[in-house]
Design an enzyme around this catalytic site. Sequence first.
Site, PDB file in Angstrom:
ATOM      1  N   HIS A 173      -6.360  -6.127  -1.760  1.00 52.31           N
ATOM      2  CA  HIS A 173      -5.231  -5.300  -1.359  1.00 52.31           C
ATOM      3  C   HIS A 173      -4.158  -6.115  -0.618  1.00 52.31           C
ATOM      4  CE1 HIS A 173      -3.876  -1.214  -1.069  1.00 52.31           C
ATOM      5  NE2 HIS A 173      -3.893  -1.167   0.245  1.00 52.31           N
ATOM      6  N   SER A 223       0.851  -1.178   0.000  1.00 53.98           N
ATOM      7  CA  SER A 223       0.000   0.000   0.000  1.00 53.98           C
ATOM      8  C   SER A 223       0.903   1.249   0.000  1.00 53.98           C
ATOM      9  CB  SER A 223      -0.905  -0.060   1.221  1.00 53.98           C
ATOM     10  OG  SER A 223      -2.040   0.701   1.016  1.00 53.98           O
ATOM     11  N   ASP A 252      -8.522  -5.142  -6.117  1.00 50.55           N
ATOM     12  CA  ASP A 252      -8.128  -4.061  -5.210  1.00 50.55           C
ATOM     13  C   ASP A 252      -8.290  -2.715  -5.921  1.00 50.55           C
ATOM     14  OD1 ASP A 252      -6.918  -2.272  -3.520  1.00 50.55           O
ATOM     15  OD2 ASP A 252      -4.874  -2.995  -3.905  1.00 50.55           O
TER      16      ASP A 252
END
Length: 501
Positions: free
Chosen positions: A469, A180, A444
């Site tokens: 994710h 991320s 995601d």
Amino acid sequence: MAMLTFASLSLFRSVLLVVLCLCCTGDARFKGFRRFVDRSEAIQQHTARTGPKVEDHWFTQRLDHFNGADSRVWKQRYFINDTFYRPGGPVFLMIGGEGPANPAWMQYGSWLTYAEKLGALCFLLEHRFYGNSHPTEDLSTANLHFLSSRQALADLAHFRSVVAATQGLTNSRWVAFGGSYPGSLAAWLRLKYPHLVHAAIATSAPIHATVNFPEYLEVVRRSLASHSPECPLLVKQATDTLSQKLKDPLTYSNITKDFQLCSPLQLDSLMDSAHFLESLAGNFMDVVQYNEDNRAFEGVVGTNITMKVLCGVMADASLGGVYERYAAVARLMLHTFSLRCLDARYASYLQDMANTSWSGAGAAGGRQWVYQTCTEFGFYQSTDSPNQPFTGFPLPYHLKQCYDIFNMSAAELDVEAAVKDTNEYYGGYGLRTSRVVFPNGSIDPWHALSVTLDLSEQLPAIFIKGTAHCANMYPARAEDLPQLALARDHVFLLLQQWLKE
Ligand SMILES: *[C@@H]1O[C@H](CO)[C@@H](O)[C@H](O)[C@H]1NC(C)=O
Ligand SMILES: *[C@@H]1O[C@H](CO)[C@@H](O)[C@H](O)[C@H]1NC(C)=O
Ligand SMILES: *[C@@H]1O[C@H](CO)[C@@H](O)[C@H](O)[C@H]1NC(C)=O
Ligand SMILES: *[C@@H]1O[C@H](CO)[C@@H](O)[C@H](O)[C@H]1NC(C)=O
Ligand SMILES: *[C@@H]1O[C@H](CO)[C@@H](O)[C@H](O)[C@H]1NC(C)=O
Ligand SMILES: CC(=O)N[C@H]1CO[C@H](CO)[C@@H](O)[C@@H]1O
């Protein structure tokens, strides 16, 4: 923090409402992860119960890396796992993100599997201003001037240099890992400090900053549709119906009851309705972002709410019309997190987010991350695209928060210019570096800002169809999709190859 945290309503508010957080190696619990026990948290609970305690270590760091005349320092937290280290082996540096660094990563995760095979020494450095890494006495807007990805990268570089020098690791090859936002930091660390970092694994990394990010909800639509084509259509009908009702104050007492609000619905401004509608959309956003990746782990109860469950509720005519089903989803989420009611008032959210204390509700990461979006990244998940099922929280709603939360004027803060500057500094999609791999998951929503096609031979992408994710960072499971297992192997082969170069 355990599940119990969710019982606290004020935390829930900030958790519920900060719009943007991503989070894999940061583990914040606001926007994006807000109400979720994502898998890493489930792992953390498990570790806390059964694993050896991971010890905190502290590293002295400069407050301002870009001002030689400022010698103030502070203590940054980090963790070590040297179980697999073989002298001469590589050093893996996991990058913390927009929430407390999660010690569970020191015991679980695909990176440790790689470490075992390659004899690597593992570190995880917490990001400045998150978790227990407090560079300043509070989170005032003036102090947050020292919060930026550039300062964070300089922290990582300084940590790398000092630890290498003091622990005889100068000639070791250092590899950065992150998922991320920390995935972006991993790529950028390699980009900006190539002499310190040999390679990077940048999972689900949004490397392109953008003020408006309507594509997020477009991917949410596509992901819901991949489950059942009518699902996003039902959601759209529901949100349209709800928005219509919001125009008529006579409906408010029913809405208050149907959505189990903590106080009677009152809409004094567009911010109030936007905030309410966004909170409800968040139920779907969270579930899509983390879909199946937050299921139970080794007996730890994660949430069992998946896209399939939400779409099932939306298709269940026995509950009434689409509006009733949408309300049923909201109540299901409250129930799942053992919450009595939903506080979706903008004023409550603002009060939490404007609090500058380290013990305030926003300090779990929400306040800091919104600051970074306002001053570096944008990433506002607006309803501005027609190709998505939600309504009512356009870009201006997100931008106004920057001014409200940090008490700044548009003359003081130009979000557009700040975001442009970020892409100028790092290169956005055009970043030029080498030995960085970008795994991304097709469902995601963040993959829309990541690298999904090889940028070059030295900058490969790994696209994992059907995963959410950061899926490739979590420990392998028997029921993982074959393409997810292949992606983990692919990352390992690249690591092996790059470490020889
Ligand atoms: C390092 O990771 C291994 C593998 O998960 C684990 O068995 C070990 O306890 C960890 N060591 C520390 C010090 O956390
Ligand atoms: C409120 O809900 C009740 C029961 O479902 C319904 O009869 C009534 O018409 C609703 N009121 C409004 C203003 O929609
Ligand atoms: C999720 O788990 C809870 C507790 O085990 C159970 O009561 C609930 O029915 C489950 N929900 C779904 C949608 O599977
Ligand atoms: C900020 O939060 C702290 C901790 O919850 C609280 O004690 C304090 O009163 C809050 N400050 C303001 C200005 O609301
Ligand atoms: C916000 O800023 C204005 C002007 O800079 C100042 O007068 C006011 O006291 C500030 N409000 C808060 C809550 O800090
Ligand atoms: C290299 C690769 O597999 N890229 C994929 C990444 O994600 C996009 C979807 O956004 C796919 O279309 C690419 O094929």
